[in-house]
Design a protein around this motif. Structure first.
Motif, PDB file in Angstrom:
ATOM      1  N   THR A 185       6.159   8.043  -0.627  1.00 31.50           N
ATOM      2  CA  THR A 185       6.760   8.908   0.378  1.00 31.50           C
ATOM      3  C   THR A 185       8.228   9.071   0.017  1.00 31.50           C
ATOM      4  OG1 THR A 185       5.267   8.003   2.035  1.00 31.50           O
ATOM      5  CG2 THR A 185       7.169   9.225   2.834  1.00 31.50           C
ATOM      6  N   PHE A 186       8.686  10.307  -0.057  1.00 29.26           N
ATOM      7  CA  PHE A 186      10.076  10.572  -0.432  1.00 29.26           C
ATOM      8  C   PHE A 186      10.894  10.891   0.810  1.00 29.26           C
ATOM      9  CE2 PHE A 186       7.636  11.402  -4.238  1.00 29.26           C
ATOM     10  CZ  PHE A 186       8.365  10.690  -5.175  1.00 29.26           C
ATOM     11  N   VAL A 187      12.039  10.196   0.941  1.00 26.23           N
ATOM     12  CA  VAL A 187      12.929  10.371   2.087  1.00 26.23           C
ATOM     13  C   VAL A 187      14.345  10.596   1.560  1.00 26.23           C
ATOM     14  CG1 VAL A 187      13.896   9.275   4.142  1.00 26.23           C
ATOM     15  CG2 VAL A 187      11.502   8.887   3.534  1.00 26.23           C
ATOM     16  N   ALA A 188      14.964  11.666   2.027  1.00 26.74           N
ATOM     17  CA  ALA A 188      16.358  11.930   1.644  1.00 26.74           C
ATOM     18  C   ALA A 188      17.249  10.863   2.269  1.00 26.74           C
ATOM     19  CB  ALA A 188      16.777  13.317   2.098  1.00 26.74           C
ATOM     20  N   ASP A 189      18.048  10.230   1.438  1.00 23.23           N
ATOM     21  CA  ASP A 189      18.917   9.147   1.892  1.00 23.23           C
ATOM     22  C   ASP A 189      20.156   9.730   2.563  1.00 23.23           C
ATOM     23  OD1 ASP A 189      19.824   6.613   2.287  1.00 23.23           O
ATOM     24  OD2 ASP A 189      19.902   6.047   0.174  1.00 23.23           O
ATOM     25  N   GLY A 200      14.990  22.445  -2.133  1.00 24.65           N
ATOM     26  CA  GLY A 200      14.239  22.687  -3.362  1.00 24.65           C
ATOM     27  C   GLY A 200      13.823  21.394  -4.042  1.00 24.65           C
ATOM     28  N   THR A 201      14.711  20.417  -4.038  1.00 28.94           N
ATOM     29  CA  THR A 201      14.391  19.124  -4.626  1.00 28.94           C
ATOM     30  C   THR A 201      13.303  18.422  -3.829  1.00 28.94           C
ATOM     31  OG1 THR A 201      16.609  18.911  -5.546  1.00 28.94           O
ATOM     32  CG2 THR A 201      15.348  16.888  -5.283  1.00 28.94           C
ATOM     33  N   ALA A 202      13.359  18.522  -2.498  1.00 22.89           N
ATOM     34  CA  ALA A 202      12.319  17.910  -1.666  1.00 22.89           C
ATOM     35  C   ALA A 202      10.957  18.541  -1.965  1.00 22.89           C
ATOM     36  CB  ALA A 202      12.669  18.061  -0.188  1.00 22.89           C
ATOM     37  N   SER A 225       5.603  18.244  -4.843  1.00 21.23           N
ATOM     38  CA  SER A 225       4.633  18.784  -5.788  1.00 21.23           C
ATOM     39  C   SER A 225       4.400  17.842  -6.965  1.00 21.23           C
ATOM     40  CB  SER A 225       5.086  20.157  -6.289  1.00 21.23           C
ATOM     41  OG  SER A 225       6.229  20.036  -7.102  1.00 21.23           O
ATOM     42  N   ALA A 226       5.374  17.003  -7.296  1.00 23.90           N
ATOM     43  CA  ALA A 226       5.245  16.070  -8.419  1.00 23.90           C
ATOM     44  C   ALA A 226       4.770  14.694  -7.970  1.00 23.90           C
ATOM     45  CB  ALA A 226       6.582  15.951  -9.137  1.00 23.90           C
ATOM     46  N   LYS A 227       4.405  14.564  -6.713  1.00 20.42           N
ATOM     47  CA  LYS A 227       4.019  13.258  -6.171  1.00 20.42           C
ATOM     48  C   LYS A 227       2.832  12.653  -6.917  1.00 20.42           C
ATOM     49  CE  LYS A 227       4.341  12.679  -1.747  1.00 20.42           C
ATOM     50  NZ  LYS A 227       4.100  12.649  -0.299  1.00 20.42           N
ATOM     51  N   GLN A 237       0.812  -1.211   0.000  1.00 19.24           N
ATOM     52  CA  GLN A 237       0.000   0.000   0.000  1.00 19.24           C
ATOM     53  C   GLN A 237       0.851   1.269   0.000  1.00 19.24           C
ATOM     54  OE1 GLN A 237      -3.539   0.056   0.019  1.00 19.24           O
ATOM     55  NE2 GLN A 237      -3.180  -2.062  -0.536  1.00 19.24           N
ATOM     56  N   GLN A 238       2.075   1.189   0.516  1.00 13.06           N
ATOM     57  CA  GLN A 238       2.916   2.376   0.619  1.00 13.06           C
ATOM     58  C   GLN A 238       4.324   2.049   0.152  1.00 13.06           C
ATOM     59  OE1 GLN A 238       2.573   3.281   4.742  1.00 13.06           O
ATOM     60  NE2 GLN A 238       0.583   4.275   4.523  1.00 13.06           N
ATOM     61  N   ALA A 239       4.892   2.983  -0.579  1.00 11.72           N
ATOM     62  CA  ALA A 239       6.266   2.845  -1.056  1.00 11.72           C
ATOM     63  C   ALA A 239       7.075   4.028  -0.542  1.00 11.72           C
ATOM     64  CB  ALA A 239       6.305   2.807  -2.575  1.00 11.72           C
ATOM     65  N   THR A 240       8.201   3.737   0.065  1.00  8.43           N
ATOM     66  CA  THR A 240       9.105   4.780   0.523  1.00  8.43           C
ATOM     67  C   THR A 240      10.252   4.857  -0.475  1.00  8.43           C
ATOM     68  OG1 THR A 240       8.540   4.277   2.806  1.00  8.43           O
ATOM     69  CG2 THR A 240      10.526   5.577   2.440  1.00  8.43           C
TER      70      THR A 240
END
Length: 150
Positions: free
Chosen positions: A92-96, A63-65, A70-72, A46-49
């Protein structure tokens, strides 16, 4: 719960789809030099990180985050089209933290190398406290046959 192999395959496919979509379709100027490093799925798919790294300073990373947030919707719809799963997972986007961890490990290795070089410099002029070979060598005894021939 689904099979772990299926979740891993879907995660790999999502990684490719998101990377290609960011490269080809998303034209946000805030989007910096980004690399998608990994995708992890929940057990129910159901969720992808999505883990990513950005080359640049803190302003470019922020800025990238913002551009990713916005492009999600575009990214999620593209994932849904290209994967063909019944329920498209939420992204969900997470900075590595890999670059920061790698820099920290490099600093630690440099400290260890300097300490090791100091130990080698100290050992270069050192001498033994006792004899050079502190172990006693076994006596070599001549056999009786050797005594008769001599």
């Amino acid at each position: 719960m689904v099979d772990a192999a299926r979740a891993r395959k879907l995660a790999d496919r999502i990684k490719v789809v998101v990377a290609e979509t960011l490269e080809m379709r998303v034209k946000d100027p805030r989007l910096g030099f980004i690399t998608i490093t990994d995708v992890r799925m929940t057990g129910d798919l159901q969720q992808a990180t999505v883990f990513y790294t950005v080359l640049g300073d803190d302003a470019e990373q922020a800025g990238t985050a913002a551009a990713l947030e916005s492009a999600k919707g575009v990214l999620r719809s593209e994932v849904g089209k290209q994967t063909g799963v019944r329920h498209t997972p939420s992204l969900t986007f997470v900075a590595d933290a890999v670059p920061e961890n790698a820099a920290h490990i490099e600093d630690l290795l440099a400290q260890v190398a300097a300490a090791d070089a100091e130990v080698h410099r100290a050992a270069a002029g050192a001498t033994y406290a006792g004899e050079a070979d502190p172990y006693k060598a076994p006596r070599v005894e001549l056999d009786d046959e050797d005594d008769e021939q001599a």
